[in-house]
Design a protein around this motif. Structure first.
Motif, PDB file in Angstrom:
ATOM      1  N   CYS A  83     -16.282  10.199  -5.634  1.00  0.00           N
ATOM      2  CA  CYS A  83     -17.285   9.653  -4.715  1.00  0.00           C
ATOM      3  C   CYS A  83     -17.263  10.279  -3.321  1.00  0.00           C
ATOM      4  N   TYR A 123     -14.327   8.329   0.099  1.00  0.00           N
ATOM      5  CA  TYR A 123     -14.019   6.927  -0.236  1.00  0.00           C
ATOM      6  C   TYR A 123     -14.561   6.576  -1.611  1.00  0.00           C
ATOM      7  N   ASN A 124     -13.883   5.657  -2.268  1.00  0.00           N
ATOM      8  CA  ASN A 124     -14.344   5.172  -3.557  1.00  0.00           C
ATOM      9  C   ASN A 124     -15.490   4.182  -3.347  1.00  0.00           C
ATOM     10  N   HIS A 125     -16.511   4.277  -4.191  1.00  0.00           N
ATOM     11  CA  HIS A 125     -17.653   3.354  -4.142  1.00  0.00           C
ATOM     12  C   HIS A 125     -17.947   2.883  -5.560  1.00  0.00           C
ATOM     13  N   GLU A 145     -14.907   5.971 -14.632  1.00  0.00           N
ATOM     14  CA  GLU A 145     -13.903   5.698 -13.604  1.00  0.00           C
ATOM     15  C   GLU A 145     -14.401   6.304 -12.306  1.00  0.00           C
ATOM     16  N   THR A 146     -14.429   5.511 -11.234  1.00  0.00           N
ATOM     17  CA  THR A 146     -14.806   6.047  -9.928  1.00  0.00           C
ATOM     18  C   THR A 146     -13.570   6.089  -9.027  1.00  0.00           C
ATOM     19  N   LEU A 147     -13.418   7.217  -8.341  1.00  0.00           N
ATOM     20  CA  LEU A 147     -12.286   7.435  -7.445  1.00  0.00           C
ATOM     21  C   LEU A 147     -12.771   8.257  -6.266  1.00  0.00           C
ATOM     22  N   ASP A 148     -11.959   8.314  -5.200  1.00  0.00           N
ATOM     23  CA  ASP A 148     -12.267   9.298  -4.165  1.00  0.00           C
ATOM     24  C   ASP A 148     -12.100  10.675  -4.812  1.00  0.00           C
ATOM     25  N   SER A 149     -12.752  11.689  -4.272  1.00  0.00           N
ATOM     26  CA  SER A 149     -12.797  13.001  -4.937  1.00  0.00           C
ATOM     27  C   SER A 149     -11.427  13.660  -5.076  1.00  0.00           C
ATOM     28  N   ALA A 151      -9.875  11.956  -8.008  1.00  0.00           N
ATOM     29  CA  ALA A 151     -10.670  12.272  -9.202  1.00  0.00           C
ATOM     30  C   ALA A 151     -10.303  13.661  -9.731  1.00  0.00           C
TER      31      ALA A 151
END
Length: 163
Positions: free
Chosen positions: A108, A111-113, A131-135, A138
């Motif tokens: 994302c 920051y994670n969104h 799965e969403t994470l900060d880049s 990720a």
């Protein structure tokens, strides 16, 4: 661990009789971590994120500007430049990709969104988990799962993206 009590007893009794006491290695406790993060013998055809900055990623020694989409060991430029541009249309390539990746990792930016429910349902309907994470995290997660031989995909915004 038997050497630790001997060392403590020797220290209490004055200077140790043996000057070459071997302490237990902490490296053994972290050997799995070391193996995962220090693997340098990655096959040439396997993608590996090596660095990132505010606007780009370095993959297998090549710097790529902007957002990236990775499927297995294929890498391509990706159109979204902000988190709000991640839509079902921007992920539509996954309707044709075979084999279907087991997991889509969305980076994302800084920051994670949470993704909107439409996107989450779209990814689920294809048969992938999301799965969403900060880049930064990720890219690391993608590296680890890809090294394990799992079929994963990553959709990454540059780290400098904040919304």
């Amino acid at each position: 661990m038997a050497t630790l009590p001997k060392l403590i007893r020797a220290m209490r009794n004055g200077s140790p009789k043996h000057h070459n006491l071997v302490l237990p290695s902490l490296r053994r406790a972290f050997s799995l971590y070391d193996q995962i993060n220090l693997i340098d013998n990655v096959p040439e055809d396997q993608l590996r994120f090596q660095e990132f900055d505010e606007t780009s990623f370095t993959v297998n020694g090549v710097k790529y500007d902007g957002s990236l989409l990775c499927v297995g060991n294929l890498l391509m430029s990706w159109s979204p430049r902000s988190f709000s541009e991640i839509t079902t249309d921007s992920l539509s390539i996954f309707q044709t990709v075979r084999p279907i990746p087991e997991l889509l990792i969305v980076g994302c930016g800084r920051y994670n969104h949470p993704v909107n429910p439409q996107v989450r349902q779209f990814v689920k309907s294809i048969g992938m988990k999301l799965e969403t994470l900060d880049s930064r995290n990720a890219a690391s997660t993608y590296n680890i799962l890809n090294e394990e031989g799992r079929i994963v995909a990553a959709a990454l915004l540059p780290y400098g993206v904040t919304s």
